[in-house]
Every structure is written in structure tokens, then in C-alpha cells.
Design an enzyme around this catalytic site. Structure first.
Site, PDB file in Angstrom:
ATOM      1  N   GLU A 116      10.240  -5.430  -0.039  1.00 27.34           N
ATOM      2  CA  GLU A 116      10.128  -4.057  -0.527  1.00 27.34           C
ATOM      3  C   GLU A 116      11.475  -3.348  -0.643  1.00 27.34           C
ATOM      4  O   GLU A 116      11.728  -2.613  -1.597  1.00 27.34           O
ATOM      5  CB  GLU A 116       9.196  -3.255   0.388  1.00 27.34           C
ATOM      6  N   HIS A 135      -3.445  -1.120   6.527  1.00 28.73           N
ATOM      7  CA  HIS A 135      -3.826  -1.048   5.113  1.00 28.73           C
ATOM      8  C   HIS A 135      -4.588   0.230   4.791  1.00 28.73           C
ATOM      9  O   HIS A 135      -5.266   0.304   3.771  1.00 28.73           O
ATOM     10  CB  HIS A 135      -4.690  -2.258   4.727  1.00 28.73           C
TER      11      HIS A 135
END
Length: 658
Positions: free
Chosen positions: A397, A464
Site C-alpha cells: 500500500e 475488515h
């Protein structure tokens, strides 16, 4: 040092010598000014000039270089004006950052130089993005980026090398191994014999050379750069050198054994090269004197203006104006033709139409190409736009967000899909310290949108399910968008992509396939900073965003006797607080509902703002309803009780009874 084996013209010899002498003389002057208190800090590159000068001289002027704080030779070889450099180091208004940052924390597009930030690592990924833009534009150019040996321990280094290798990006990774990262020696930084060994695991061509031999550096880089233009690929060069002064002057060199200092001082790149040129009758004593006098006169001319330069004057208006690049919103109205689609389809359709409008828009993310992303937002995009524009990425990322910044620097637009908003933490530094601060520091915007699938209610657990907008609403320089309906999602996404500033675009996963409405089929835009009224009433003001808006609608539908103003914020920065004020002045009561946990959240700021500006209109305390101060649990019954929805109705009724 062996200089005789390298065949170059006398003119080039003298050019390289002059190019090394200039930063050395500037540094010596800066050390005097430091002792006089005229500059606050200095990171000396004395003894390392051959690397900066050699690399810069070997590259074309239109090739980007991303230096660090010991690479003054990059700036002087590219003829960056000395008066502007001196103003930068003194924090003057005329400096590149207008006094907002120090040292070499700036860039100059006019000279194709992109400066560092103190966190070091992200600039390696930025170089990847710049090189990717060159490759997509079919420009045969090299991008050079510098790091110290200490910086090679950072995760960004490994992410950037891996990304460059996977995408065959023409990036020259220049690692200056100068012995110490502040006081930590190389044997405490890495176990491998040479930094060049680090490239092997990534399939990168790597070299380790004497960084104090100007001709070795110049010839090697020139040869490799020529090859990289013809056959784009990354190359790693370790330049063996030494830092003969402290990390910065205040730190000193007491931790360095005297024997090592003496050894490396004897390898001084400037003195050795000068002696060679004199012995070979390439440089006469008279010519040496003339060169030094010319540089000295240039220094005197520019340093004499120190006191006359204007200090940076503080103006709140000017400071705020420079946080973002000016953007004039273009309103493209909604068309008459509509179709009933889901939230997920609105995002996909809006993104596809933006790809058609902006041929310089690149989408990057994990599994977004043939697979279409885990939520299938980009399904079919590869067939339509090709793999150059729809780019699967490794799991890195930080490097991808940095690469998005590099694309922006090189004239492209970038969209990054976080697989889940939770994973933005792995790229947090690049977002809050690079994207968010660049325009304020030196006027370089970040034309980057980061899509953030977020939120709970689907039993996905602590990693998540976060709705982490407060991480970013706290950071000046970022815009934060959080739609609740398909029609807004599509229009706001178009606006986000048009905006040349960094935007965090939150998309609640629980809304993707549970809500649908009539959405205009054609391309349109929706303005930032303008909340919408979902319902209108006199009893109370309800403020929310994202999934919270739907919780509020459900609760109000179950309590039909409550007449409420229900406000959907839509964007959190810019925040339409005026609409909230207007409503509160009418109703006298305010309840703020959010999915995020309470402490340090957007609801806290809204509550404070309303208290400061509408206190006289309030008939009851402001109420905030949010999720519990714990990580998000996995089991459905635990998550249901964790979420603020379970407590909203009770809080609403209590506030109305006050």
C-alpha cells in the site's frame, strides 16, 4: 583513485571539477553561517559530492531526480538559483517553501527535482510513479532516486524495489552507503555483505561502486542510463562513500573511530580529483584560482542579500489558501435519463465514465484487473481500458500510494483502490505526510483519489470493518467524501477525480448491494461541501453520513410522530457546517449519529462547532451516538451491540423528552 582509465574530454574534466567544487564551497560557507546563527541546521554532504554531481551530470536535464539532504550537488549541477536556495535554508518568503519547511524538503518542477520528506522512504515509491508515467507516455527517460544505507532498512525501500521490478520501471535507485545512519553503523543496519545484494532478491540488476571517484560514478551512471532508456528496467547502485561530518552538525562524529575518519578523509573526492587534474596538466593553478574566484563571487553576491530578504509573514488567509491547489468546480447537471442501479453499480459506472473522460487516469489496486476487485467494481475494465491503465499491484500500500503521487507529479491522475479501508494504515505515512502536505509545502498538488471500502454490519471482524474516516479528517490537506446513496456516490466520485487534490473516498460495503435508486445514466458531478436534507421537520436535527443515514431513516420511519431535519453530510472535509447551524437554529435540538467510535471523531467536532456558534439556540444538550470504544467484533450478535444503531432510538427519544 584510478582516474586514468576513464577517457573524457578536458572540458568535461573541468566541468565535473567545477560542479564538485561549487557545493563544497557552499557547504563551507553554510557551516560559517550556522556558527553565526544565520541558519538553524545543516546536513553536510562534504566528502560525498562525487555521487550527486556524477549522477546529475550523467542524466538528461529533463529526467527527474529525487535527492536527499546530502545531495546539494544535484541542485547546483541543475543550476537551481543560489539566492532561492539560501532563502530556503533561512526560512525566507522567497524560498521554495515560503518558510514552511527547511533544508531540501521541496521540489522544483522547473529543474525536474523532487525533494525528500523526513520520513525518507516514500520518495522511492514516488520515483516509481514518475517512471511509470514516463513509460505510459512512451518517453525514454530515466528517474533517479536517492537513499542512504539506513533508508534501505525501511519497508518503503523494499516495496519500491519490488514494484519497479514487477513493472519494469526505469528507476535508478542510488544508495549512498556512507557508513552511519546518524550513529548506527552499517553492521547494525543489515547483515548482507553489500547493499547491492538487496537487489538480487527482487531480480534487479545491482552494482556496488566507489562513490568517491567522480569519473567512475559519471561513466557508470551514463552507461546504465543509456541502457535503461533503451531497455526500461530498474537498476540499483550502491555508492560506497563516507560521512566525514555529523549526521547534522550538532550531532558531531565522536562515535566514529579516528582511524576510520582519517582513512576516509584521505579519500576526499574533490581533493583527489583536483590533484589528478593538476598532475595531468588539465587544471592549472591559475585556472583553479579563476574557478574558485568565480564561485566565491557568486556566493558573496547571493549571501550579501540575506538580511535584505523578506521574512515569511504569517497570514491565516494565505496559509489556508495554500493547503489545497485551487480548483474551480465544474457543475455538470444530472441528465433526464435514469436507471435503477445499486450503490456498487453507481461507483463502477461513475469510475468508468471518468476513465473515458480522463485518458490520463490510472487505476491501481490489488486484484482489480481481470478479477475486477474483491467487490467487482472494476469488472470488465481491463477489456475496455487495457492493463496499462488498470493495474494490478503487489501487496504494498505504501509504495502504491507513493507511486500515485509520482504519477501526479508527472502529469497523470491516479485512483488507488484500497482492498479494504482498514489496509490504508499500511500506507498511512504516504497519505498524511506526502499527499496531504506537498501543496502547502512547495506547491505540488497530489491528483490522487483513494477509494476506501469501509464499515461494519457484515460480520467481517476487526481488520475488515473499520470506518476510519477520523484518521484523515484530522489531517489538513486531505478531502474526505462519504456518500450514503448511489446517486451521490456517482456524482461525488466524478468530482473527486476532477479535483486535483488528494481525496479519500469512503464507500460503505454494507450499502454496495443492499440499496438501489434511480441514478442518471450520463456523466454528472455533485459538489463537495454541500450537505443534503433527507427529511425536514421542526422537532430535532439529526446529522449523519454513510450507513448512519440509513439507520436514522429506519428509526424515524418507526417513529412517525417525530418531525426531524435529517441531514446527510455527504462530505466530511469540506464540511457543510452552515447547513447544520441553520437547522439547529430552527429546531433547538441536535443529535449526531455515526458508525465510528465516539472519541476523537467527526461528531465531536460538529458538537463543538455547534456549541461555539449556536449555543443560544439550543434547548437541550447536544447528543452524540456512536459505536463502542472497542475494536469491531466478528460475531454477528457482538457486532450488532457494538454498533451505534442499537442505541440510537433510545438516545433520540431521551433528547426529545429533555
Amino acid at each position: 583513485m584510478n582516474y586514468s582509465k576513464y577517457q573524457i574530454s578536458k572540458e568535461m574534466h573541468l566541468q565535473l571539477y567545477t560542479a564538485m567544487l561549487k557545493p563544497r564551497m557552499i557547504e563551507e560557507k553554510m557551516l560559517v553561517l550556522l556558527r553565526q546563527g544565520k541558519i538553524s541546521k545543516w546536513f553536510s554532504g562534504i566528502g560525498q559530492e562525487a555521487i550527486s554531481v556524477g549522477v546529475t551530470s550523467a542524466l538528461k536535464d529533463n529526467e527527474y531526480i529525487l535527492p536527499m539532504h546530502r545531495n546539494l550537488g544535484v541542485f547546483t549541477t541543475r543550476n537551481v538559483p543560489l539566492d532561492k536556495l539560501f532563502a530556503q535554508w533561512q526560512g525566507k518568503q522567497y524560498g521554495f517553501t515560503k518558510g514552511r519547511d527547511r533544508s531540501f524538503h521541496f521540489g522544483s518542477q522547473a529543474h525536474n527535482i523532487i525533494g525528500m520528506i523526513s520520513h525518507l522512504g516514500p520518495q522511492l515509491g514516488v520515483a516509481d510513479g514518475i517512471a511509470l508515467a514516463h513509460k505510459l507516455k512512451n518517453k525514454k527517460l530515466v528517474t533517479a532516486v536517492f537513499s542512504g544505507e539506513g533508508g534501505t532498512s525501511e519497508g518503503d525501500f523494499h516495496e519500491a524495489l519490488n514494484l519497479a521490478a514487477v513493472w519494469d520501471l526505469p528507476v535508478l535507485f542510488c544508495v549512498e552507503n556512507n557508513g552511519y545512519a546518524i550513529s548506527t553503523p552499517t553492521n547494525e543496519q543489515f547483515k548482507c555483505k553489500s547493499i547491492a545484494d538487496k537487489g538480487i532478491g527482487y531480480g534487479i540488476e545491482s552494482y556496488s561502486i566507489n562513490g568517491n571517484n567522480i569519473l567512475k560514478v559519471y561513466k557508470k551512471v551514463k552507461k546504465l542510463a543509456k541502457s535503461m532508456r533503451k531497455n526500461p528496467r530498474p537498476i540499483l547502485i550502491e555508492f560506497r562513500t563516507f560521512r566525514v561530518r555529523g549526521h547534522e552538525e550538532a550531532s558531531g562524529t565522536k562515535y566514529v573511530p579516528k582511524k576510520i575518519l582519517k582513512k576516509w578523509k584521505a579519500k576526499d573526492p574533490l581533493e583527489n580529483y583536483e590533484n589528478y587534474l593538476i598532475n595531468k596538466n588539465i587544471l592549472s593553478k591559475e585556472n583553479k584560482r579563476l574557478i574558485k574566484n568565480k564561485i566565491d563571487n557568486e556566493l558573496k553576491l547571493n549571501t550579501s542579500s540575506f538580511n535584505a530578504m523578506e521574512d515569511s509573514e504569517y497570514s491565516i488567509k494565505k496559509e489556508l489558501a495554500d493547503v489545497f491547489k485551487k480548483h474551480y468546480y465544474q457543475d455538470i447537471p444530472q441528465g433526464a435519463i435514469v436507471k435503477n442501479i445499486r450503490f456498487v453499480d453507481a461507483i463502477s459506472e461513475g469510475l468508468k465514465q471518468s476513465m473515458e473522460i480522463h485518458d490520463n487516469l490510472i487505476i491501481m489496486g490489488q486484484d482489480i484487473a481481470e478479477y475486477g476487485g474483491v467487490f467487482k467494481i472494476t469488472e470488465g475494465f481491463v477489456e475496455k481500458f487495457g492493463k496499462n491503465r488498470i493495474r494490478n499491484t503487489p501487496i504494498c500500500e505504501s509504495a502504491i500510494i507513493s507511486a500515485a503521487m509520482g504519477l501526479s507529479i508527472n502529469g497523470m491522475k491516479a485512483m488507488v483502490e484500497m482492498q479494504f479501508a482498514d489496509f490504508a494504515s499500511s500506507g498511512f505515512n504516504s497519505i498524511v505526510n506526502y499527499l496531504a502536505k506537498s501543496h502547502y509545502r512547495w506547491g505540488q498538488n497530489a491528483d490522487v483519489v483513494i477509494r476506501m471500502p469501509c464499515g461494519g454490519g457484515i460480520s467481517a471482524g476487526p481488520f475488515h470493518s473499520q470506518t476510519n474516516e477520523a484518521w484523515f479528517t484530522k489531517t489538513p490537506g486531505l478531502k474526505v467524501v462519504y456518500p450514503a446513496f448511489p446517486i451521490d456516490a456517482k456524482g461525488l466520485l466524478a468530482t473527486a477525480i476532477n479535483d486535483p487534490n488528494p481525496v479519500l473516498f469512503f464507500e460503505h460495503k454494507a450499502l454496495y448491494r443492499t440499496i438501489n435508486e434511480n441514478v442518471p445514466a450520463d456523466y454528472y458531478t455533485t459538489p463537495f461541501g454541500k450537505a443534503s436534507f433527507i427529511e425536514s421537520g421542526e422537532d430535532i436535527t439529526v446529522v449523519s453520513y454513510g450507513l448512519g443515514v440509513h439507520w436514522a431513516i429506519e428509526t424515524l420511519n418507526n417513529n412517525s410522530d417525530i418531525n426531524a431535519d435529517l441531514i446527510d453530510l455527504r462530505t466530511l472535509h469540506p464540511l457543510d457546517i452552515e447547513t447544520v447551524y441553520t437547522s439547529v437554529k430552527k429546531t433547538g435540538r441536535l443529535i449526531i449519529l455515526q458508525e465510528d467510535s465516539l472519541f476523537g471523531s467527526i461528531s465531536s467536532d460538529i458538537s463543538a462547532l455547534v456549541t461555539e456558534n449556536c449555543f443560544d439556540y439550543l434547548d437541550a444538550p447536544i447528543k452524540r451516538v456512536a459505536s463502542v470504544e472497542t475494536p469491531i467484533p466478528f460475531a454477528a450478535h457482538l457486532e450488532e451491540n457494538y454498533l451505534g444503531k442499537s442505541r440510537f432510538e433510545t438516545a433520540l427519544l431521551e433528547l426529545l423528552r429533555y
